[in-house]
Write a protein that holds these residues in place. Sequence first.
Motif, short mmCIF file in Angstrom:
data_model
loop_
_atom_site.label_atom_id
_atom_site.label_comp_id
_atom_site.label_asym_id
_atom_site.label_seq_id
_atom_site.Cartn_x
_atom_site.Cartn_y
_atom_site.Cartn_z
N MET A 1 1.00 -1.28 0.03
CA MET A 1 -0.12 0.04 0.15
C MET A 1 0.78 1.09 0.08
SD MET A 1 -3.04 0.34 2.18
CE MET A 1 -4.18 1.60 2.34
N ALA A 2 0.75 2.02 -1.21
CA ALA A 2 1.45 3.15 -1.14
C ALA A 2 1.26 4.21 0.06
CB ALA A 2 1.19 4.07 -2.21
N ALA A 8 1.10 11.38 -3.35
CA ALA A 8 1.32 13.07 -3.52
C ALA A 8 2.22 13.18 -4.68
CB ALA A 8 1.57 13.72 -2.25
N LYS A 9 3.06 12.38 -4.65
CA LYS A 9 4.24 12.27 -5.84
C LYS A 9 3.61 12.04 -7.30
CE LYS A 9 8.88 11.06 -7.25
NZ LYS A 9 8.44 11.10 -8.70
N GLN A 10 2.75 10.94 -7.07
CA GLN A 10 2.28 10.36 -8.17
C GLN A 10 1.15 11.37 -8.83
OE1 GLN A 10 0.47 6.60 -7.34
NE2 GLN A 10 2.44 5.31 -7.04
N ALA A 11 0.31 12.06 -7.87
CA ALA A 11 -0.62 13.02 -8.54
C ALA A 11 0.28 14.31 -9.05
CB ALA A 11 -1.34 13.33 -7.29
N GLY A 12 1.41 14.65 -8.60
CA GLY A 12 2.14 15.85 -8.95
C GLY A 12 2.65 15.24 -10.37
N ASP A 13 3.20 14.29 -10.66
CA ASP A 13 3.76 13.79 -11.76
C ASP A 13 2.44 13.86 -12.86
OD1 ASP A 13 5.92 13.40 -10.54
OD2 ASP A 13 6.10 11.21 -10.53
N PHE A 14 1.34 13.21 -12.29
CA PHE A 14 0.30 13.24 -13.41
C PHE A 14 -0.24 14.68 -13.97
CE2 PHE A 14 -4.17 13.57 -14.33
CZ PHE A 14 -4.39 12.62 -15.15
N ILE A 15 -0.17 15.43 -12.85
CA ILE A 15 -0.48 16.82 -13.19
C ILE A 15 0.49 17.58 -14.26
CG2 ILE A 15 -0.99 19.19 -12.18
CD1 ILE A 15 -2.16 17.94 -9.57
N GLU A 16 1.87 17.48 -13.61
CA GLU A 16 2.70 17.78 -14.49
C GLU A 16 2.78 17.44 -15.80
OE1 GLU A 16 5.64 20.35 -15.85
OE2 GLU A 16 4.76 20.38 -14.02
#
Length: 72
Positions: A1-2, A8-16
Amino acid sequence: MAGFDDIAKQAGDFIEQNKDKIHEVLKSEQAEDISDKVLDGIGEAVKKIAPDEHDGTIDDVKANIDKSVGNQ
């Protein structure tokens, strides 16, 4: 489980990676229509419970938020 930091990093990467598409969606006519309805509903609800002298401030806040979403 992350963990939260990983999510948060995955969400930031997705947004970028998708920032142009996200910007396009946020500035769309559909986003404008939805945001207008939501902001109008919230604004009216707050006006019902806040003293009348705050109506202008509520409208100003609503207008500033509305500038950020949609195409108008």
